[in-house]
Design a protein around this motif. Structure first.
Motif, PDB file in Angstrom:
ATOM      1  N   GLY A 131       0.821  -1.205   0.000  1.00 43.45           N
ATOM      2  CA  GLY A 131       0.000   0.000   0.000  1.00 43.45           C
ATOM      3  C   GLY A 131       0.855   1.255   0.000  1.00 43.45           C
ATOM      4  O   GLY A 131       0.461   2.285  -0.579  1.00 43.45           O
ATOM      5  N   ALA A 132       2.025   1.179   0.631  1.00 42.97           N
ATOM      6  CA  ALA A 132       2.936   2.326   0.634  1.00 42.97           C
ATOM      7  C   ALA A 132       3.757   2.408  -0.638  1.00 42.97           C
ATOM      8  O   ALA A 132       4.205   3.490  -1.024  1.00 42.97           O
ATOM      9  CB  ALA A 132       3.864   2.239   1.847  1.00 42.97           C
ATOM     10  N   ALA A 133       3.976   1.274  -1.306  1.00 42.55           N
ATOM     11  CA  ALA A 133       4.821   1.253  -2.507  1.00 42.55           C
ATOM     12  C   ALA A 133       4.051   1.565  -3.781  1.00 42.55           C
ATOM     13  O   ALA A 133       4.601   2.145  -4.722  1.00 42.55           O
ATOM     14  CB  ALA A 133       5.496  -0.121  -2.633  1.00 42.55           C
ATOM     15  N   LEU A 134       2.769   1.183  -3.847  1.00 44.89           N
ATOM     16  CA  LEU A 134       2.029   1.260  -5.097  1.00 44.89           C
ATOM     17  C   LEU A 134       1.871   2.674  -5.657  1.00 44.89           C
ATOM     18  O   LEU A 134       1.941   2.851  -6.885  1.00 44.89           O
ATOM     19  CB  LEU A 134       0.654   0.606  -4.934  1.00 44.89           C
ATOM     20  CG  LEU A 134       0.682  -0.924  -4.901  1.00 44.89           C
ATOM     21  CD1 LEU A 134      -0.717  -1.470  -4.643  1.00 44.89           C
ATOM     22  CD2 LEU A 134       1.235  -1.482  -6.199  1.00 44.89           C
ATOM     23  N   PRO A 135       1.621   3.710  -4.858  1.00 44.89           N
ATOM     24  CA  PRO A 135       1.479   5.039  -5.476  1.00 44.89           C
ATOM     25  C   PRO A 135       2.662   5.429  -6.345  1.00 44.89           C
ATOM     26  O   PRO A 135       2.480   5.943  -7.456  1.00 44.89           O
ATOM     27  CB  PRO A 135       1.338   5.970  -4.254  1.00 44.89           C
ATOM     28  CG  PRO A 135       0.723   5.104  -3.210  1.00 44.89           C
ATOM     29  CD  PRO A 135       1.329   3.745  -3.412  1.00 44.89           C
ATOM     30  N   ALA A 136       3.873   5.157  -5.887  1.00 44.31           N
ATOM     31  CA  ALA A 136       5.040   5.495  -6.704  1.00 44.31           C
ATOM     32  C   ALA A 136       5.124   4.589  -7.926  1.00 44.31           C
ATOM     33  O   ALA A 136       5.531   5.024  -9.018  1.00 44.31           O
ATOM     34  CB  ALA A 136       6.309   5.352  -5.864  1.00 44.31           C
TER      35      ALA A 136
END
Length: 918
Positions: free
Chosen positions: A844-849
């Motif tokens: 969830g923290a990695a997907l936006p980038a």
């Protein structure tokens, strides 16, 4: 020469005046050389023709008398320089020794001796000197040579010649058969083809049959058989077509070998041969049971071939629906998506052609409901939706089996399955997710050193041959060596001799080898202490190393390795000059910490014995002493000061000082890599020896080198965390560049340190998380598993910062340092242990980038593996029931097409909107 031999034979049989008996047993006559002397001269000169002529004229007793001299020459040549003289003598010696042995066992041992393997006599010469023996003797020798391992390099021409001369049955051993294959395939020596040679060879049928019986033969044949019209495969197929080889036996042998073989090279060779034989429909029908068994073969190529054969038979109504269902249950369980999809297509064709087959086939289709790929699950569900009506109410058992399988569907598909099967959706849903993490590791106390020198010698021997040395085991053995040296040095030295007897520095002095130069460069673990104890290294060398050591090396690891090495050099020097009663720095705990009270007690015992502490040993003890409990530290400091010694005062000051904060870290970017710089480390003990002074120096991002001296000794990394226990960020910062090579340069094994970092004490900050991020993207599966272990341990200890790790992963994937497909494999492995919520928090923290570039321009091609990564994220979201939004996910989900990336993005978006809980 025949006249000389006549005189020599008389000399052997009759002792004449003036004659003398040589050491070998041959008799020398006045003015005439003995048989062995004449033969020996010819052998030394390498005159093989003359040697063969001499042997032709000898009787068996004369040959036996020559054998001792030949054996002495062999011993001499073993230690002689490998020059032209020895190379010239070896082939003649090889032939002479073989001929002078009158027993087949002795001849076979001589012919295959390792010291003569590289300069053998030619097979023609050997057959010439051995050819006058009896046929049974020659057959016995042929069998003995064929029974030798293939590493003996027995020439095939020699074995085949002996078989021809003796008329014995052709051997079918690995050595003979492989030699035959290589001989037949050596086309550059002759102008004919493999097919021509096989047609002319009288042993073709027997030796081809033997090919199928030799374990691991595929590794030898894979590169020899080749492809094309002139290959072995083509030749064997042609001979089978011509009737030279029995067709039924060949097909049966291929199938049988595939059934019992799992070695990749075996599978390649025998599957290619089976395909070249092109079994007819009747031949395939006769072996349905074999194809069903091969459908579960570990090799995907073999399973695919079996599935293809059974699929053709199924479409031709040559197998029953029950057999098709049996095959489907096996194939649909396999991880190969292409294979599973092909099977679902086949089942769809059969179901459309014969709707009544749904009773037996749809329960088999339900096996795909548990597949890890949700695309496969959806394809299987569509088949059920399309054909479930054909089952009706007359077959409740089949319908129940399909319904039971529906519980394995992903959360997003279970609602559809419930509607189609008429099930209660709430009853179909499994229990709410419960996060499963491994138990948090707890440090354990180190066991005391072994009580006896014999127990210690056994432990040291195990450490010397071990490729995986744990810090607690090493420290226990090192302390044991120091303790027993102080109490019973001679007894310990005697007990250790068998342990180190094969170390090169235990032998006599060798040219170009110096133990002093060897140990001045590196202590090589316990070796330097053992060499000092046994007097194999100079005291002056140990003093020089302990005072200086190679601390000038600018490698980023040298600050930690210099401390580790300094203690070993110091211990070795004190063994020779002033033995220590025990080590002060031996940890109390497996974490590397040393209890304050224990160190005070050790210093008190030193004071009582009048022993002088080692400077490096005591400084290491100060770095290891635990200071997290203020009350314990204050009490221990008082007892240390009361000792009235300089070491007691230093310990008291150390215990009363404040623990410094972790140095500030700064990120730097170098091409694909993200690296860290670390500020100066304060709070170190005063009066540091030279080897310890670099510990406080700042760590530069670009100091690391791929191939530093420590690259070749990965076991030493296990000890670095114990140099400064509680400071794993400082250690991790020095390892970041090295661990990054696991992902960026595909280096194997460098991520093995990650579980140790996760289990260590101290703050887990940017450096630890960046190391784990690189490990999750490692090229090799074992390195990715190490990273997964580290991730789960950090999570279990409550030390995982998902925002930091996810942010690192997003940045590394965008820069190309970490490939999405490798990352997907890692996080899937972590999730399947039960840590779905943990993995979702990271993704969830990695997907936006990761999604930003894809959302900005719909034409941007996604990197390979992004669809797999989103599939893992969707699975985690479904199982945990999370809700919310992920930046840029909606734009990716709205892209056109039905690619895996788009399908999984839509699945994840729907899941996050509905909050589906598994």
């Amino acid at each position: 020469m025949s006249g000389v031999l006549s005189v020599l034979r008389d000399a052997v049989s009759v002792r004449r005046p003036g004659g003398s008996v040589s050491g070998s047993g041959a008799v020398a006559v006045d003015g005439v050389e003995s048989v062995s002397e004449v033969l020996l001269k010819a052998v030394r000169a390498g005159r093989r023709g003359e040697v063969a002529g001499l042997l032709d004229g000898m009787t068996d007793p004369e040959r036996r008398l020559c054998l001792p001299a030949l054996k002495e020459l062999r011993k001499e040549l073993r230690t002689a320089p490998w020059n032209s003289a020895s190379r010239k003598a070896y082939p003649a010696l090889h032939a002479a020794g073989a001929a002078c042995h009158t027993g087949a066992a002795g001849t076979a041992a001589w012919l295959t001796a390792a010291d003569m393997r590289w300069s053998q006599a030619s097979p023609g010469t050997l057959l010439h000197v051995l050819g006058d023996r009896e046929r049974d003797w020659l057959g016995n020798l042929a069998r003995r040579l064929a029974d030798r391992p293939s590493a003996s390099q027995v020439p095939y021409e020699l074995m085949a010649g002996l078989v021809r001369l003796s008329g014995c049955p052709v051997p079918t051993t690995e050595t003979f058969v492989i030699g035959w294959v290589e001989q037949i395939g050596s086309l550059w020596q002759r102008g004919d083809t493999v097919l021509d040679r096989l047609r002319q060879d009288p042993y073709t049928a027997e030796l081809v049959a033997a090919l199928f019986e030799i374990p691991g033969i595929g590794s030898h044949l894979d590169w020899l058989f080749g492809d094309g019209p002139e290959s072995w495969i083509s030749a064997l197929a042609r001979l089978t077509e011509e009737g030279v080889l029995d067709r039924e036996a060949m097909i049966d042998a291929c199938v049988a070998r595939l059934l019992r073989g799992v070695v990749a090279s075996d599978c390649r060779v025998f599957l290619r041969l089976l395909t070249a034989l092109a079994p007819t429909g009747d031949e395939e029908r006769e072996r349905v049971a074999d194809w069903l068994a091969l459908a579960s073969h570990p090799a995907s190529t073999v399973a695919s071939h079996a599935r293809s054969v059974l699929g053709s038979l199924a479409l031709a109504d040559e197998i029953t629906h029950r057999q098709l269902a049996e095959m489907s249950a096996v194939v649909l369980f396999r991880p190969e998506k292409k294979l599973v999809r092909a099977q679902l297509v086949l089942l769809g064709k059969v179901l459309r052609r014969d709707p009544s087959s749904a009773v037996e086939l749809l329960p088999a289709v339900a096996h795909a409901f548990g597949h890890e790929d949700t695309d496969v699950q959806e394809r299987a569900l569509k088949l059920v939706e399309r054909h479930i009506g054909a089952i009706g109410t007359a077959h409740p058992q089949a319908r129940a089996e399909v319904a039971d399988g529906a519980a394995q569907l992903s959360a997003g598909l279970r609602a559809r399955a419930s509607a189609v099967l008429g099930l209660d959706a709430d009853g179909l849903a499994p229990l709410p997710h419960r996060e499963l993490l491994p138990p948090a590791p707890e440090p354990s106390r180190l066991a005391p050193a072994p009580d006896t020198v014999f127990e210690l010698a056994e432990e040291v021997g195990a450490l010397m041959v071990s490729a995986d040395t744990d810090m607690p085991v090493f420290e226990r053995a090192l302390d044991g060596l120091v303790r027993h040296t102080y109490l019973r040095q001679e007894e310990l030295a005697e007990a250790l001799k068998p342990t180190v007897d094969r170390r090169w520095w235990m032998g006599t002095a060798r040219e170009h080898h110096s133990a002093d130069e060897y140990f001045l460069r590196d202590p090589y673990g316990l070796e330097v202490v053992l060499a000092a104890l046994l007097g194999r290294v100079r005291t002056s060398t140990l003093l020089k190393a302990s005072q200086q050591g190679p601390v000038s090396d600018s490698c980023v690891h040298s600050a930690l390795s210099a401390v580790f090495n300094a203690r070993l050099w110091e211990a070795a020097h004190r063994v020779r000059t002033d033995p220590l009663p025990f080590l002060l720095a031996t940890p109390t705990w497996s974490s590397g910490f040393l209890e304050p009270d224990e160190l005070v007690a050790r210093l008190a015992e030193y004071h009582r014995l009048g022993a002088r502490p080692g400077e490096a040993d005591f400084t290491q003890a100060l770095l290891r002493v635990r200071r997290d409990d203020r009350a314990v530290s204050v009490a221990a400091a008082g007892r240390a000061a009361a000792l009235g010694t300089a070491e007691g005062e230093r310990l008291a000051r150390r215990l009363l000082s404040e623990s410094p904060a972790t140095p500030t870290s700064t990120r730097r970017v170098s091409a694909k890599r993200v690296l860290l710089e670390l500020g100066a480390l304060d709070g170190l003990p005063t009066e540091l020896p030279p080897a310890f002074r670099r510990l406080g120096v700042p760590v530069g991002a670009f100091e690391g080198r791929t191939y530093c001296p420590h690259y070749w000794n990965p076991n030493e990394r296990r000890h670095w965390l114990a140099v400064m226990p509680g400071r794993r960020e400082v250690v991790a910062a020095r390892l970041v560049r090295e661990v990054s090579t696991a992902a960026v340069e595909d280096i194997r094994g460098v991520a093995a340190v990650l579980p140790l970092l996760a289990e260590a004490e101290g703050e887990a900050g940017d450096a630890v998380h960046l190391c784990v991020a690189y490990g999750l993207g490692a090229r090799h599966p074992e390195d990715r598993l190490s990273a997964v272990d580290a991730l789960l341990v950090l999570a279990a200890r409550g030390q995982l910062d998902a925002e930091i790790l996810g942010g690192d992963l997003g940045q590394l994937v965008r820069k190309g340092a970490v490939k999405p497909l490798r990352l997907a494999d890692s996080v899937r492995t972590a999730a399947t242990t039960g840590a779905y919520a943990t993995v979702w928090s990271i993704l969830g923290a990695a997907l936006p980038a990761l999604l930003a570039d894809l959302a900005a321009d719909g034409a941007v091609p996604p990197p390979r593996g992004m669809g797999e990564l989103l599939a893992v994220a969707a699975e985690c979201a479904e199982r945990t029931g999370v809700q919310g939004e992920v930046a840029h996910l909606a734009q990716v989900a709205e892209r056109g097409g039905s690619s895996r990336l788009v399908a999984q993005a839509r699945r994840l978006r729907v899941t996050l909107e509905q909050g589906v809980a598994a």
